[in-house]
Design a protein around this motif. Structure first.
Motif, PDB file in Angstrom:
ATOM      1  N   ALA A 349     -15.203  11.687   5.136  1.00 28.41           N
ATOM      2  CA  ALA A 349     -15.295  10.386   4.458  1.00 28.41           C
ATOM      3  C   ALA A 349     -15.530   9.277   5.472  1.00 28.41           C
ATOM      4  O   ALA A 349     -14.835   9.205   6.487  1.00 28.41           O
ATOM      5  CB  ALA A 349     -14.016  10.128   3.674  1.00 28.41           C
ATOM      6  N   PRO A 350     -16.523   8.402   5.221  1.00 26.93           N
ATOM      7  CA  PRO A 350     -16.825   7.363   6.205  1.00 26.93           C
ATOM      8  C   PRO A 350     -15.670   6.376   6.383  1.00 26.93           C
ATOM      9  O   PRO A 350     -15.425   5.904   7.486  1.00 26.93           O
ATOM     10  CB  PRO A 350     -18.059   6.659   5.641  1.00 26.93           C
ATOM     11  N   ILE A 351     -14.989   6.053   5.290  1.00 27.99           N
ATOM     12  CA  ILE A 351     -13.816   5.182   5.369  1.00 27.99           C
ATOM     13  C   ILE A 351     -12.613   6.035   4.974  1.00 27.99           C
ATOM     14  O   ILE A 351     -12.617   6.658   3.916  1.00 27.99           O
ATOM     15  CB  ILE A 351     -13.942   3.989   4.388  1.00 27.99           C
ATOM     16  N   LYS A 352     -11.586   6.048   5.829  1.00 26.20           N
ATOM     17  CA  LYS A 352     -10.428   6.896   5.516  1.00 26.20           C
ATOM     18  C   LYS A 352      -9.452   6.156   4.597  1.00 26.20           C
ATOM     19  O   LYS A 352      -8.883   6.744   3.692  1.00 26.20           O
ATOM     20  CB  LYS A 352      -9.690   7.319   6.793  1.00 26.20           C
ATOM     21  N   VAL A 353      -9.239   4.875   4.890  1.00 33.00           N
ATOM     22  CA  VAL A 353      -8.257   4.110   4.129  1.00 33.00           C
ATOM     23  C   VAL A 353      -8.808   2.725   3.803  1.00 33.00           C
ATOM     24  O   VAL A 353      -9.414   2.093   4.665  1.00 33.00           O
ATOM     25  CB  VAL A 353      -6.965   3.900   4.966  1.00 33.00           C
ATOM     26  N   ALA A 354      -8.579   2.290   2.561  1.00 33.98           N
ATOM     27  CA  ALA A 354      -8.911   0.898   2.226  1.00 33.98           C
ATOM     28  C   ALA A 354      -7.607   0.154   1.988  1.00 33.98           C
ATOM     29  O   ALA A 354      -6.677   0.706   1.384  1.00 33.98           O
ATOM     30  CB  ALA A 354      -9.778   0.853   0.974  1.00 33.98           C
ATOM     31  N   VAL A 355      -7.546  -1.051   2.490  1.00 31.40           N
ATOM     32  CA  VAL A 355      -6.316  -1.840   2.355  1.00 31.40           C
ATOM     33  C   VAL A 355      -6.586  -3.020   1.422  1.00 31.40           C
ATOM     34  O   VAL A 355      -7.536  -3.784   1.634  1.00 31.40           O
ATOM     35  CB  VAL A 355      -5.847  -2.344   3.747  1.00 31.40           C
ATOM     36  N   PHE A 356      -5.748  -3.121   0.381  1.00 30.50           N
ATOM     37  CA  PHE A 356      -5.930  -4.188  -0.616  1.00 30.50           C
ATOM     38  C   PHE A 356      -4.681  -5.076  -0.702  1.00 30.50           C
ATOM     39  O   PHE A 356      -3.605  -4.559  -0.997  1.00 30.50           O
ATOM     40  CB  PHE A 356      -6.070  -3.618  -2.046  1.00 30.50           C
ATOM     41  N   PRO A 357      -4.821  -6.374  -0.521  1.00 30.09           N
ATOM     42  CA  PRO A 357      -3.730  -7.255  -0.956  1.00 30.09           C
ATOM     43  C   PRO A 357      -3.875  -7.390  -2.479  1.00 30.09           C
ATOM     44  O   PRO A 357      -4.991  -7.605  -2.956  1.00 30.09           O
ATOM     45  CB  PRO A 357      -4.042  -8.571  -0.250  1.00 30.09           C
ATOM     46  N   LEU A 358      -2.791  -7.250  -3.219  1.00 34.52           N
ATOM     47  CA  LEU A 358      -2.890  -7.261  -4.688  1.00 34.52           C
ATOM     48  C   LEU A 358      -3.596  -8.519  -5.185  1.00 34.52           C
ATOM     49  O   LEU A 358      -4.451  -8.457  -6.058  1.00 34.52           O
ATOM     50  CB  LEU A 358      -1.486  -7.158  -5.309  1.00 34.52           C
ATOM     51  N   VAL A 359      -3.205  -9.661  -4.602  1.00 31.26           N
ATOM     52  CA  VAL A 359      -3.855 -10.920  -4.986  1.00 31.26           C
ATOM     53  C   VAL A 359      -4.370 -11.604  -3.722  1.00 31.26           C
ATOM     54  O   VAL A 359      -3.790 -11.440  -2.641  1.00 31.26           O
ATOM     55  CB  VAL A 359      -2.884 -11.878  -5.720  1.00 31.26           C
TER      56      VAL A 359
END
Ligand code: ATP
Length: 450
Positions: A349-359
């Motif tokens: 997978a090219p990106i292993k982890v995506a990080v999201f702030p909920l808002v």
């Protein structure tokens, strides 16, 4: 309905895996540019291939020049023979490679005279050869003495460096030399996206051994190469061996087997992904004769001098790239919603982890999310472990975007994170979410990657 290949072609462009070459000028047939995500996926495939090849210490790496002395290609037979027989349709003027014609009009029939055009039924011309090597000139003078070819395969650089590697490292048989690099073929009809390009990459191993052991090495390498694809997630039903009949073998080959993938572009769906051949001692012998350098191996114990046999697994990196994309592509329903997901093996997978702030408008959450992002970024290893930040749109949309590019894990920082330092990790394939403490995130992901 669009085929998987068509869907992949469009997804690859939309999401930054592959762009058509020279697109703003109308393109150049048979050339493709790898976009930001394509570069990472390709690097990951290469890395896994090298890891697989180099797991034993008797495999040596090489990176030969693309431009080589023309004598290399005269010796190897490419100048004379590297051509595909072509036929033209006298009626619709379309041109076909004889080996691409449907079986009923294939080579054997054409020997008995022209046959019917598969498109319009018109009469076909006699077959004639077409040289597939790209020609250019080295230096300022463009005459026959300055002709050089762009290499149509990487293997020859290995054979011409056989003696150099022996002199540097004195390996005992069996040993191998592996190489990844660009190859160029002036394909008559570049088509099916990355499958048939004019510029592509090959990953080749030349495995040298005693002639009487060659059959065993051939069988071992076939098995090992198939296991590699399966270990990286290719589904068994989509991949198979196809042994070449005697009349299909290249004149120098003793046996050959293709690993075929179900690209869905041929009559029965399967086409060549990797070719594995027992090339006998042909290459070393011919280069010895032409260069007058002795490319034999000397067995100190037995006091014997001989040409080793060579087993060659030759994989097109772009065809592998396409196979991994197609195999991972699924349309399913998750939580009642339809989605497109690329179930790429996490190692690829090219990106292993995506990080999201909920808002995106709450300072505490953004700060916490940045902290998590930075912590992951410490795991970043060049192209191999990449992390992505996404704060655009609602969480559902962000999940869909990551699903489509094959990101195995999405980490969301929410209100609860501010209270107890836990985040949710959402799994791409199941959609399941678990809460984990920030301090154990890296360990968790690294463990999953194993
Ligand atoms: P084909 O019959 O499909 O033209 P080939 O038998 O000529 O392939 P090889 O010379 O055995 O191919 O090359 C080894 C590998 O290089 C192939 O298995 C394939 O993965 C890759 N390859 C060959 N030609 C191309 C191309 N035009 N575009 C992309 N990959 C290619």
């Amino acid at each position: 309905m669009a085929s998987t290949l068509e869907k992949i072609t469009s997804l690859a462009k939309r999401r930054g895996f592959i762009y058509p070459g020279s697109e703003i000028y109308g393109g150049l047939a048979g050339t493709w540019d790898y976009g930001p995500l394509g570069v990472f996926l390709k690097e990951n495939i290469k890395y896994e291939w090298w890891r697989h090849m180099l797991r034993e210490d008797h495999i040596y790496a090489l990176d030969g020049a693309i431009l080589m002395n023309s004598k290399v290609w005269e010796a190897s037979g490419h100048v004379e023979q590297f051509s595909d027989p072509l036929v033209d349709c006298k009626k619709c003027k379309k041109r076909f490679r004889v080996d691409h014609l449907p079986r009923r009009t294939a080579l054997r029939d054409l020997k008995d005279g022209p046959s019917a055009c598969p498109e319009c039924g018109g009469e076909l011309t006699e077959a004639r050869p077409f040289q597939m090597m790209f020609k250019t000139h080295a230096g300022p003078v463009e005459d026959s003495s300055s002709v050089v070819y762009l290499r149509p395969e990487t293997a020859q650089a290995i054979f011409v460096n056989f003696k150099n590697v022996m002199d540097s490292f004195h390996p005992n048989l069996p040993f191998g030399i592996a190489q990844v690099g660009k190859a160029f073929r002036n394909e008559i009809t570049p088509q099916h996206f990355l499958f048939r390009a004019r510029e592509f990459e090959q990953m080749e191993l030349e495995y040298f051994g005693r002639p009487d052991h060659a059959d065993q090495y051939f069988d071992d390498i076939c098995k090992m190469r198939m296991d590699w694809f399966l270990s990286l997630g290719i589904k068994k039903k989509n991949i198979r061996f196809r042994k070449h009949d005697k009349d299909e073998l290249a004149h120098y080959a003793k046996q050959a087997t293709d690993i075929e993938y179900r690209y869905g572009i041929s009559e029965d769906g399967f086409s060549e992904l990797e070719g594995i051949a027992n090339r006998t001692d042909f290459d070393l012998k011919t280069h010895s004769e032409h260069s007058r350098e002795d490319l034999q191996y000397f067995d100190e114990e037995k006091k014997e001098r001989f040409y080793p046999y060579v087993i060659e697994p030759s994989l097109g990196l772009d065809r592998a790239f396409l196979a991994f994309l197609m195999d991972g592509y699924e349309e399913d329903k998750l939580g009642g919603e339809r989605r497109v997901v690329l179930k790429l093996h996490p190692k690829l997978a090219p990106i292993k982890v995506a990080v999201f702030p909920l808002v995106a408008n709450k300072k505490d959450i953004i700060e916490k999310a940045r902290e998590v992002y930075r912590a992951f970024s410490r795991l970043v290893e060049g192209m191999r472990f990449r992390v992505m930040w996404d704060d655009i749109g609602n969480i559902g949309k962000r999940y869909r975007r990551q699903d489509e590019i094959g990101t195995p894990w999405c980490v969301t920082i929410d209100y609860q994170t501010l209270e107890d330092d836990t985040v949710t990790i959402r799994d791409r394939d199941t959609g399941k979410q678990e809460r984990h403490n920030i301090s154990s995130l890296d360990k968790y992901i690294l463990e999953m990657l194993k």
